[in-house]
Scaffold this active site. Structure first.
Site, short mmCIF file in Angstrom:
data_model
loop_
_atom_site.label_atom_id
_atom_site.label_comp_id
_atom_site.label_asym_id
_atom_site.label_seq_id
_atom_site.Cartn_x
_atom_site.Cartn_y
_atom_site.Cartn_z
N GLU A 80 37.60 35.58 33.26
CA GLU A 80 36.38 36.15 33.84
C GLU A 80 36.71 37.29 34.80
O GLU A 80 36.03 38.31 34.82
CB GLU A 80 35.58 35.06 34.57
CG GLU A 80 34.87 34.11 33.62
CD GLU A 80 34.38 32.82 34.26
OE1 GLU A 80 33.51 32.18 33.68
OE2 GLU A 80 34.89 32.44 35.34
N ALA A 102 39.61 42.78 42.42
CA ALA A 102 41.02 42.38 42.35
C ALA A 102 41.42 42.16 40.89
O ALA A 102 40.60 41.83 40.04
CB ALA A 102 41.25 41.12 43.15
N SER A 107 42.87 37.53 42.60
CA SER A 107 41.54 37.36 43.18
C SER A 107 41.41 35.99 43.82
O SER A 107 41.74 34.97 43.21
CB SER A 107 40.47 37.50 42.11
OG SER A 107 39.22 37.09 42.65
N HIS A 109 38.77 34.52 44.17
CA HIS A 109 37.73 33.78 43.44
C HIS A 109 38.35 32.75 42.49
O HIS A 109 37.71 31.76 42.17
CB HIS A 109 36.81 34.74 42.70
CG HIS A 109 35.83 35.41 43.61
ND1 HIS A 109 34.70 34.78 44.07
CD2 HIS A 109 35.84 36.63 44.18
CE1 HIS A 109 34.03 35.60 44.87
NE2 HIS A 109 34.70 36.73 44.95
N ASP A 116 30.74 34.98 47.15
CA ASP A 116 30.03 36.22 47.46
C ASP A 116 28.56 35.87 47.68
O ASP A 116 27.97 35.13 46.88
CB ASP A 116 30.12 37.22 46.29
CG ASP A 116 31.54 37.72 46.07
OD1 ASP A 116 32.36 37.62 47.00
OD2 ASP A 116 31.82 38.20 44.96
N GLU A 166 34.14 44.31 52.69
CA GLU A 166 33.20 43.55 51.86
C GLU A 166 32.42 42.57 52.75
O GLU A 166 32.85 41.43 52.94
CB GLU A 166 33.93 42.75 50.76
CG GLU A 166 34.59 43.62 49.70
CD GLU A 166 34.99 42.84 48.45
OE1 GLU A 166 34.90 41.60 48.44
OE2 GLU A 166 35.40 43.50 47.47
N TRP A 168 30.04 40.80 52.16
CA TRP A 168 29.45 39.69 51.40
C TRP A 168 30.46 38.61 50.98
O TRP A 168 30.09 37.57 50.47
CB TRP A 168 28.79 40.24 50.13
CG TRP A 168 29.78 40.98 49.27
CD1 TRP A 168 30.61 40.42 48.33
CD2 TRP A 168 30.10 42.37 49.28
NE1 TRP A 168 31.41 41.39 47.78
CE2 TRP A 168 31.11 42.59 48.32
CE3 TRP A 168 29.58 43.47 50.00
CZ2 TRP A 168 31.64 43.86 48.08
CZ3 TRP A 168 30.12 44.73 49.76
CH2 TRP A 168 31.13 44.92 48.80
N HIS A 169 31.75 38.87 51.15
CA HIS A 169 32.77 37.96 50.61
C HIS A 169 33.30 37.03 51.71
O HIS A 169 33.90 37.49 52.67
CB HIS A 169 33.91 38.79 50.00
CG HIS A 169 35.03 37.96 49.43
ND1 HIS A 169 35.32 37.92 48.08
CD2 HIS A 169 35.95 37.15 50.01
CE1 HIS A 169 36.35 37.13 47.86
NE2 HIS A 169 36.76 36.64 49.03
ZN LIG Z 1 34.19 38.26 46.33
#
Ligand SMILES: [Zn+2]
Length: 256
Positions: A80, A102, A107, A109, A116, A166, A168-169
């Site tokens: 993904e 990333a 990443s 994530h 996020d 960022e 939002w992260h």
């Molecule tokens: Zn993020």
């Protein structure tokens, strides 16, 4: 006294692992399945690491913001992440993509401990969601520290994180680490270094909370494959690898 043996391979596990360009996330996806859970909010379902999910839901309930804040992205597989990277390359170009997206295995994530968030609106940008420093989003940002979250890519630290600002992260690192990071104006990269000033065999870091306190220290496994640690009996503790070279210990202690 409790004797604990730690293996070098375990530095890749725990809530304080650093994942970035230099330190990839190496766990296989099959190993992740038991650690993950889906959270169903009115905005739809996202997947997160279990403790991260619990803390996020508690925090959103306390702030009564499940209708105003929308989690837009949580856990991602490497496939993904690769797709997001390639789609962004095509749609936004290389300069933008390198700043905000990333590479696979680089990443956060993929750990399930990053989320996020967007302020609810009709149109949400899924790569750069709007999460302002005002209103409910700012309230979330402030309160999230006590729940173990940090804003992971702050402004002014782009050279350290390698990622653009960022707002939002958010990344779950656990309390009290989130508070130490916030109070010292650090990134996770800097915290991993900062905590090395508090070695197992030397001075530890203490944080007072009334009649309780946290004790935090670091132990490197650089030289040996296995290390032994002695911890006090009957004291709750947590051990996390840093994904670099050692372990960070957290003890919850009572003043006597
Ligand atoms: Zn993020």
């Amino acid at each position: 006294m409790r004797r604990i043996f730690l293996n070098k391979n375990d530095i890749h596990n725990g809530n304080l692992i650093l994942v970035n360009k230099s330190y990839p996330f190496i766990k296989r996806e099959a190993e992740m399945i038991d650690a993950l859970t889906a959270i169903g909010l009115i905005s739809g379902e996202i997947i997160l690491e279990k403790r991260t999910a619990t803390m996020l839901i508690q925090l959103m309930n306390v702030l009564d913001c499940t209708k105003t804040i929308v989690p837009v992205s949580g856990y991602r597989t490497s496939k993904e992440q690769e797709k997001i990277y390639n789609d962004s390359l095509r749609e936004n170009g290389e300069k933008f993509t390198k700043k905000y997206v990333a590479l696979p295995h680089r990443s956060e994530h993929q750990t399930g401990m990053a989320v996020d968030l967007a302020q609810r609106s009709e149109k949400i940008d899924f790569i750069c969601p709007n999460f302002p420093y005002t209103g409910i989003c700012q309230k979330f940002r402030q309160k999230s520290i006590k729940y173990g979250f940090i804003e992971r890519y702050p402004k002014g630290k782009e050279n350290v994180t390698g990622i653009a600002h960022e707002p939002w992260h958010f990344r779950y690192v656990g309390y009290p680490h989130s508070e130490i990071i916030q109070n010292n104006n650090l990134t996770l990269e800097e915290y991993i270094e900062f905590i090395k000033g508090y070695q197992y065999s030397k001075k530890h870091l203490f944080l007072n909370h009334g009649h309780q306190y946290n004790e935090v220290f670091y132990l490197d496994v650089f030289k040996s494959k296995e290390v032994e640690v002695i911890l006090p009996e009957d004291v709750p503790y947590q051990i996390s690898g840093n994904n670099v070279d050692g372990f960070i210990f957290t003890l919850w202690r009572e003043k006597v």
